[in-house]
Design a protein around this motif. Structure first.
Motif, mmCIF file in Angstrom:
data_model
loop_
_atom_site.group_PDB
_atom_site.id
_atom_site.type_symbol
_atom_site.label_atom_id
_atom_site.label_comp_id
_atom_site.label_asym_id
_atom_site.label_seq_id
_atom_site.Cartn_x
_atom_site.Cartn_y
_atom_site.Cartn_z
ATOM 1 N N GLY A 1 0.696 -1.097 -0.044
ATOM 2 C CA GLY A 1 0.175 0.024 0.015
ATOM 3 C C GLY A 1 0.877 1.221 -0.014
ATOM 4 N N VAL A 2 2.129 1.174 -0.264
ATOM 5 C CA VAL A 2 2.981 2.299 -0.250
ATOM 6 C C VAL A 2 3.007 3.008 -1.636
ATOM 7 C CG1 VAL A 2 5.234 3.071 0.006
ATOM 8 C CG2 VAL A 2 4.638 1.553 1.442
ATOM 9 N N PRO A 3 2.549 4.240 -1.424
ATOM 10 C CA PRO A 3 2.251 5.029 -2.769
ATOM 11 C C PRO A 3 3.686 4.883 -3.558
ATOM 12 C CG PRO A 3 2.388 6.552 -1.058
ATOM 13 C CD PRO A 3 2.333 5.087 -0.266
ATOM 14 N N THR A 4 3.684 5.028 -5.025
ATOM 15 C CA THR A 4 4.893 4.934 -5.711
ATOM 16 C C THR A 4 5.154 6.431 -6.147
ATOM 17 O OG1 THR A 4 3.786 4.606 -7.744
ATOM 18 C CG2 THR A 4 4.723 2.622 -6.363
ATOM 19 N N ASN A 5 4.584 7.527 -5.848
ATOM 20 C CA ASN A 5 4.886 8.843 -6.215
ATOM 21 C C ASN A 5 5.753 9.269 -5.239
ATOM 22 O OD1 ASN A 5 3.286 9.237 -4.065
ATOM 23 N ND2 ASN A 5 2.099 10.738 -4.892
ATOM 24 N N ILE B 1 13.046 11.572 0.827
ATOM 25 C CA ILE B 1 12.893 10.933 2.134
ATOM 26 C C ILE B 1 11.737 11.686 3.076
ATOM 27 C CG2 ILE B 1 13.972 10.848 4.552
ATOM 28 C CD1 ILE B 1 15.347 8.996 2.594
ATOM 29 N N ASP B 2 11.432 12.915 2.861
ATOM 30 C CA ASP B 2 10.413 13.462 3.782
ATOM 31 C C ASP B 2 9.141 13.017 3.018
ATOM 32 O OD1 ASP B 2 11.841 14.931 4.971
ATOM 33 O OD2 ASP B 2 11.731 17.041 3.907
ATOM 34 N N ASP B 3 9.027 12.599 1.466
ATOM 35 C CA ASP B 3 7.870 12.007 1.145
ATOM 36 C C ASP B 3 7.554 10.674 1.707
ATOM 37 O OD1 ASP B 3 7.435 14.371 -0.701
ATOM 38 O OD2 ASP B 3 8.640 13.326 -2.386
ATOM 39 N N ALA B 4 8.520 9.983 1.712
ATOM 40 C CA ALA B 4 8.451 8.744 2.270
ATOM 41 C C ALA B 4 8.022 8.598 3.766
ATOM 42 C CB ALA B 4 9.875 7.791 2.301
ATOM 43 N N PHE B 5 8.622 9.415 4.443
ATOM 44 C CA PHE B 5 8.238 9.649 5.852
ATOM 45 C C PHE B 5 6.727 9.900 6.280
ATOM 46 C CE2 PHE B 5 7.555 12.112 9.877
ATOM 47 C CZ PHE B 5 7.978 11.554 10.758
ATOM 48 N N ASN B 6 6.202 10.821 5.394
ATOM 49 C CA ASN B 6 4.932 11.252 5.403
ATOM 50 C C ASN B 6 3.935 10.195 4.969
ATOM 51 O OD1 ASN B 6 5.336 13.899 6.407
ATOM 52 N ND2 ASN B 6 5.668 14.833 4.459
ATOM 53 N N SER B 7 4.406 9.362 3.908
ATOM 54 C CA SER B 7 3.533 8.358 3.451
ATOM 55 C C SER B 7 3.355 7.447 4.308
ATOM 56 C CB SER B 7 4.120 7.855 2.016
ATOM 57 O OG SER B 7 3.994 8.675 1.219
ATOM 58 N N PHE B 8 4.530 7.031 4.864
ATOM 59 C CA PHE B 8 4.399 5.746 5.913
ATOM 60 C C PHE B 8 3.674 6.143 7.190
ATOM 61 C CE2 PHE B 8 9.090 4.422 4.103
ATOM 62 C CZ PHE B 8 8.376 3.737 3.334
#
Length: 275
Positions: free
Chosen positions: A254-258, A262-269
């Motif tokens: 369910g992790v988005p691929t956009n 690192i900040d994008d990843a942190f917010n998505s997680f």
């Protein structure tokens, strides 16, 4: 209406009859853009960028800077509009004092010494080299030498900055300083073009990315779009940032691929955990 600052039309360049480095390049670069040129070694990035200030002239086709054909304008005049920071500092540094290295371009413009001093201090402040004015450039470590070459261009206040592999030899702090500087120069209205293999740096700074392979442009678009086109990147033997690779490997969870940084990843997680 956007102001076109650099344009290439059907640009071909050969170093010899046997070596064609650029093939039919058609680009429009606009004032205020922040662009990354990426691709494998030998793909044509540096060769292309050296056409932007007349260091190289087309074998076929044309390059225009602010409407002027580079074939008709000497490189020293084009350098006032397009400042080029070389990949190897040794190819650019030629004075025996940091201050004089940064002052050289401003002095060449005919400025008085008071104006030159203001420009030198501003440029050294921008790259964090205040206090090194009396040092010999070759007494600096490699990372600081790279920053010095950037300062020498900043003091000339060109409209376009071309930085060739600026993060080479930089530690984490140096890369952060350069990223912040590139973004600041762009926010001030300058056009900035970065040639780099550092995809993390591209993801953090560039708004537009141009991908070259074998002397041709194979992708040109928003950085987020280019760095997520895994098939096209593969053709150029370029790996996307590790965080992008991670996102795709966790897609089934369910992790988005956009994700791009690192900040994008942190917010998505964080959003996934808080569901």
């Amino acid at each position: 209406m956007k102001e076109k600052i650099i344009e290439t039309k059907n640009l071909w360049f050969s170093y010899s009859p046997e070596v064609t480095a650029l093939r039919n390049i058609n680009l429009e670069i606009y004032k205020g853009e922040l662009i990354a040129l990426i691709g494998q070694n030998g793909g044509g990035k540096t060769t292309l960028a050296k056409h932007f200030n007349g260091l190289l002239k087309p074998t076929k086709g044309d390059v225009y800077v602010k409407g002027q054909n580079t074939k008709d304008v000497p490189a020293n005049r084009l350098a006032l509009t397009v400042g080029y920071v070389f990949q190897n500092p040794a190819h650019q540094i030629f004075t025996s004092k940091v201050y004089d290295e940064v002052a050289y371009g401003a002095r060449n413009e005919g400025l008085n010494e008071e104006e030159v001093k203001e420009r030198v201090e501003y440029a050294l402040e921008e790259v964090g080299l205040i206090g090194y004015e009396d040092w010999h450039p070759y007494d600096l470590d490699y990372g600081k030498m790279k920053l010095l070459t950037v300062a020498s261009i900043i003091s000339m206040k060109p409209e376009v900055y071309v930085l060739d592999e600026p993060t080479t030899g930089q530690d984490h702090k140096g890369r952060r300083v350069l990223a912040d500087l590139v973004i600041k120069l762009n926010k001030e209205g300058n056009t900035v073009i970065v040639i780099t293999h550092d995809m993390k740096f591209v993801a953090r700074t560039a708004k537009r990315t141009i991908l070259l392979a074998n002397g041709e442009v194979i992708k040109d678009g928003a950085t987020n779009e280019v760095l997520h086109d895994l098939e096209t990147l593969k053709k150029a033997m370029i790996k996307p940032p590790q965080v992008v690779q991670l996102a795709y490997s966790l897609k089934s969870y369910g992790v988005p691929t956009n994700i791009l940084t690192i900040d994008d990843a942190f917010n998505s997680f964080k959003k996934l955990i808080n569901r």
